[in-house]
Scaffold this motif. Structure first.
Motif, PDB file in Angstrom:
ATOM      1  N   ASP A  39      -1.929 -11.309  -4.001  1.00  0.00           N
ATOM      2  CA  ASP A  39      -1.515 -10.218  -4.886  1.00  0.00           C
ATOM      3  C   ASP A  39      -1.909 -10.463  -6.335  1.00  0.00           C
ATOM      4  O   ASP A  39      -1.827  -9.561  -7.163  1.00  0.00           O
ATOM      5  CB  ASP A  39       0.006 -10.015  -4.812  1.00  0.00           C
ATOM      6  CG  ASP A  39       0.458  -9.499  -3.453  1.00  0.00           C
ATOM      7  OD1 ASP A  39      -0.317  -8.764  -2.818  1.00  0.00           O
ATOM      8  OD2 ASP A  39       1.579  -9.835  -3.034  1.00  0.00           O
ATOM      9  N   SER A  76       4.811  -1.614 -11.073  1.00  0.00           N
ATOM     10  CA  SER A  76       5.448  -1.998  -9.814  1.00  0.00           C
ATOM     11  C   SER A  76       6.892  -2.476  -9.992  1.00  0.00           C
ATOM     12  O   SER A  76       7.535  -2.871  -9.014  1.00  0.00           O
ATOM     13  CB  SER A  76       4.634  -3.104  -9.127  1.00  0.00           C
ATOM     14  OG  SER A  76       4.636  -4.276  -9.921  1.00  0.00           O
ATOM     15  N   ARG A  88      -5.266  -2.751   1.538  1.00  0.00           N
ATOM     16  CA  ARG A  88      -3.940  -2.346   1.060  1.00  0.00           C
ATOM     17  C   ARG A  88      -3.474  -1.079   1.782  1.00  0.00           C
ATOM     18  O   ARG A  88      -4.195  -0.094   1.840  1.00  0.00           O
ATOM     19  CB  ARG A  88      -3.955  -2.099  -0.451  1.00  0.00           C
ATOM     20  CG  ARG A  88      -4.204  -3.350  -1.289  1.00  0.00           C
ATOM     21  CD  ARG A  88      -3.988  -3.072  -2.763  1.00  0.00           C
ATOM     22  NE  ARG A  88      -4.271  -4.216  -3.594  1.00  0.00           N
ATOM     23  CZ  ARG A  88      -3.408  -5.195  -3.842  1.00  0.00           C
ATOM     24  NH1 ARG A  88      -2.197  -5.144  -3.321  1.00  0.00           N
ATOM     25  NH2 ARG A  88      -3.749  -6.212  -4.627  1.00  0.00           N
ATOM     26  N   GLU A  89      -2.251  -1.106   2.296  1.00  0.00           N
ATOM     27  CA  GLU A  89      -1.678   0.069   2.915  1.00  0.00           C
ATOM     28  C   GLU A  89      -1.295   1.086   1.843  1.00  0.00           C
ATOM     29  O   GLU A  89      -0.976   0.721   0.705  1.00  0.00           O
ATOM     30  CB  GLU A  89      -0.449  -0.310   3.734  1.00  0.00           C
ATOM     31  CG  GLU A  89      -0.751  -1.219   4.922  1.00  0.00           C
ATOM     32  CD  GLU A  89       0.482  -1.487   5.754  1.00  0.00           C
ATOM     33  OE1 GLU A  89       1.553  -0.921   5.431  1.00  0.00           O
ATOM     34  OE2 GLU A  89       0.376  -2.257   6.728  1.00  0.00           O
ATOM     35  N   LYS A  97       1.337   2.896   1.598  1.00  0.00           N
ATOM     36  CA  LYS A  97       2.716   2.711   1.137  1.00  0.00           C
ATOM     37  C   LYS A  97       2.781   1.627   0.060  1.00  0.00           C
ATOM     38  O   LYS A  97       3.542   1.737  -0.902  1.00  0.00           O
ATOM     39  CB  LYS A  97       3.612   2.327   2.315  1.00  0.00           C
ATOM     40  CG  LYS A  97       3.909   3.464   3.276  1.00  0.00           C
ATOM     41  CD  LYS A  97       4.881   3.008   4.353  1.00  0.00           C
ATOM     42  CE  LYS A  97       5.221   4.162   5.303  1.00  0.00           C
ATOM     43  NZ  LYS A  97       6.160   3.729   6.366  1.00  0.00           N
ATOM     44  N   GLU A  98       1.971   0.576   0.233  1.00  0.00           N
ATOM     45  CA  GLU A  98       1.935  -0.498  -0.758  1.00  0.00           C
ATOM     46  C   GLU A  98       1.373   0.013  -2.076  1.00  0.00           C
ATOM     47  O   GLU A  98       1.876  -0.315  -3.153  1.00  0.00           O
ATOM     48  CB  GLU A  98       1.095  -1.661  -0.242  1.00  0.00           C
ATOM     49  CG  GLU A  98       0.986  -2.820  -1.228  1.00  0.00           C
ATOM     50  CD  GLU A  98      -0.022  -3.875  -0.798  1.00  0.00           C
ATOM     51  OE1 GLU A  98      -0.094  -4.913  -1.480  1.00  0.00           O
ATOM     52  OE2 GLU A  98      -0.741  -3.647   0.194  1.00  0.00           O
TER      53      GLU A  98
END
Length: 334
Positions: A188, A244, A296-297, A299-300
Motif C-alpha cells: 500500500d 482515506s 485494486r478492487e 471497493k478499495e
C-alpha cells in the motif's frame, strides 16, 4: 504543511552523466520517449517528460531491479546539486535523511516523509501533486539511493530492515541482495524501513563549514518557493494525504493550515477556487490513478478516495466520467 506544488521538475546535473556511466546513452532515452535531444541541456522538464524519461530508461535497461541498483550506485558526489551535497556532508545519517526529506520539496513530483518509532526509521515516498504515480524504476532508485547515501556517508555496509513497493519491481532477488532485507511488492506504500540505531551513525564526510554555507541558502530558496505557492495547491496536497482517513471537511483542512475555515474559504475564493471543487477534483484524479491499477478492487478505490459508501463513489464517478468505474477500467484495457 510545506509541499511545493509545481509541474516543473529539476534534473540533477549528474543525471545524464550517471546514465553514460552505466552504459545507457542519453540520446537513446530521449529518442525512445520522443523528446528532443536538446533536452539533455535542459535543467527543468515537466512531470510528464520526467516520467517518460524514467520509463524509457526502464525499457532500455531491461530488468527494473537491475536498473535501480545500477543507477542508485552510479552517482558521483562531485555532481550532486547543493541540496543533495548538504545531505552527503551531514552530521549523521539522521541529519542526512532529514535534510533529504526537507529539500526534496524543492524538486517534485515525489515527496519524502520521514518518521521514527521506538526501533525504526521509516521513509515513505508519496506524490506531492501529480495525479499519477511515477514509474516503478524511479521509485525504486529513490529509496535505494537513500540507503546508498547512508553507506557512503558512514563508510559502512548498512542494510535496511524492510522495503515495500506499490508497483512491480522486476527481479526482487536483486533488490533483496542490494537492500539486505526482504522486499515486498504490491504494498500500500512505498517505504524504506531502517534500524533507528543506524540513524545515529556519524558521517565520515561531515563538513560543518560547508553546511554553514549551504544550509541558509537552501532554506531561503525553500521559503521563497513556499511563499509563492497557491493556497489551493496546498489544500490539494493535504487532501491527497487525507482522503482515506474518512470524513473530510474544510474545518480539519483549515486547522492543518493554521487558518480558520472562513479565512481558508475566503482565500480560496480569491484564487477562483472552492473547497468543495478542490475535494471533488482531488478525488477524481486519485480515483483514476488507483483504477489504473488492475490489482485494486473498486471497493478499495472508493475507500482510498474518501467514500465510506461504494454507491456514493459510483454516483460521483459517473458524474465525473459519464460511466461506471468498472466500465472505465475495462475501456483502459482495450
Amino acid at each position: 504543511m510545506n509541499a511545493i506544488a509545481t509541474d516543473r521538475v529539476k534534473l540533477a546535473p549528474g543525471f545524464w552523466a550517471s546514465m553514460r556511466r552505466i552504459g545507457i546513452a542519453p540520446h537513446d532515452i530521449l529518442r525512445k520517449c520522443c523528446l528532443p535531444l536538446s533536452m539533455m541541456n535542459e535543467p527543468v522538464v515537466t512531470t510528464a517528460q520526467y516520467y517518460a524519461i524514467w520509463q524509457s530508461y526502464a525499457e532500455l535497461v531491461g530488468d527494473t531491479a537491475a536498473g535501480i541498483v545500477r543507477l542508485a550506485t552510479a552517482f558521483e558526489t562531485a555532481q550532486y546539486p547543493p541540496a543533495a551535497l548538504s545531505t552527503f556532508h551531514a552530521r549523521d545519517y539522521r541529519d542526512a535523511l532529514t535534510r533529504m526529506t526537507r529539500y526534496k520539496q524543492m524538486c517534485p513530483p515525489e515527496h519524502l516523509r520521514m518518521r521514527e518509532t521506538d526501533d525504526h526509521g521509516l521513509i515513505d515516498l508519496e506524490w506531492a501533486h501529480a495525479t499519477q504515480p511515477g514509474p516503478s524504476i524511479m521509485v525504486g532508485t529513490t529509496l535505494a539511493y537513500l540507503l546508498e547515501l547512508g553507506r557512503r556517508g558512514t563508510n559502512l555496509p548498512l542494510t535496511a530492515q524492510s522495503v515495500s513497493f506499490v508497483g512491480e519491481m522486476g527481479d526482487t532477488v536483486v533488490l533483496e541482495s542490494f537492500f539486505g532485507c526482504p522486499v515486498q511488492v504490491g504494498a500500500d506504500v512505498n517505504r524504506l524501513t531502517l534500524r533507528r540505531s543506524d540513524l545515529d551513525l556519524p558521517f565520515a564526510s561531515y563538513n560543518e563549514e560547508l553546511l554553514d554555507i549551504l544550509t541558509p541558502a537552501l532554506d531561503r530558496s525553500l521559503t521563497e518557493l513556499q511563499s509563492n505557492q497557491k493556497l489551493s495547491d496546498k489544500v490539494k496536497w493535504i487532501l491527497v494525504r487525507c482522503l482515506s482517513q474518512g470524513r473530510i471537511d474544510i474545518q480539519s483542512i483549515a486547522q492543518t493550515l493554521g487558518l480558520s475555515d472562513r479565512t481558508l474559504q475566503r482565500r480560496l475564493t480569491e484564487e477562483g477556487a472552492s473547497f468543495k471543487q478542490l475535494l471533488a477534483d482531488t478525488r477524481h484524479a486519485q480515483a483514476l490513478a488507483f483504477l489504473a491499477d488492475p490489482s485494486r478492487e473498486i471497493k478499495e478505490v472508493a475507500f482510498l478516495v474518501g467514500f465510506e459508501d461504494p454507491n456514493s463513489f459510483h454516483r460521483a464517478f459517473r458524474s465525473w466520467e459519464g460511466t461506471t468505474p468498472a466500465n472505465w477500467r475495462a475501456a483502459q484495457e482495450l
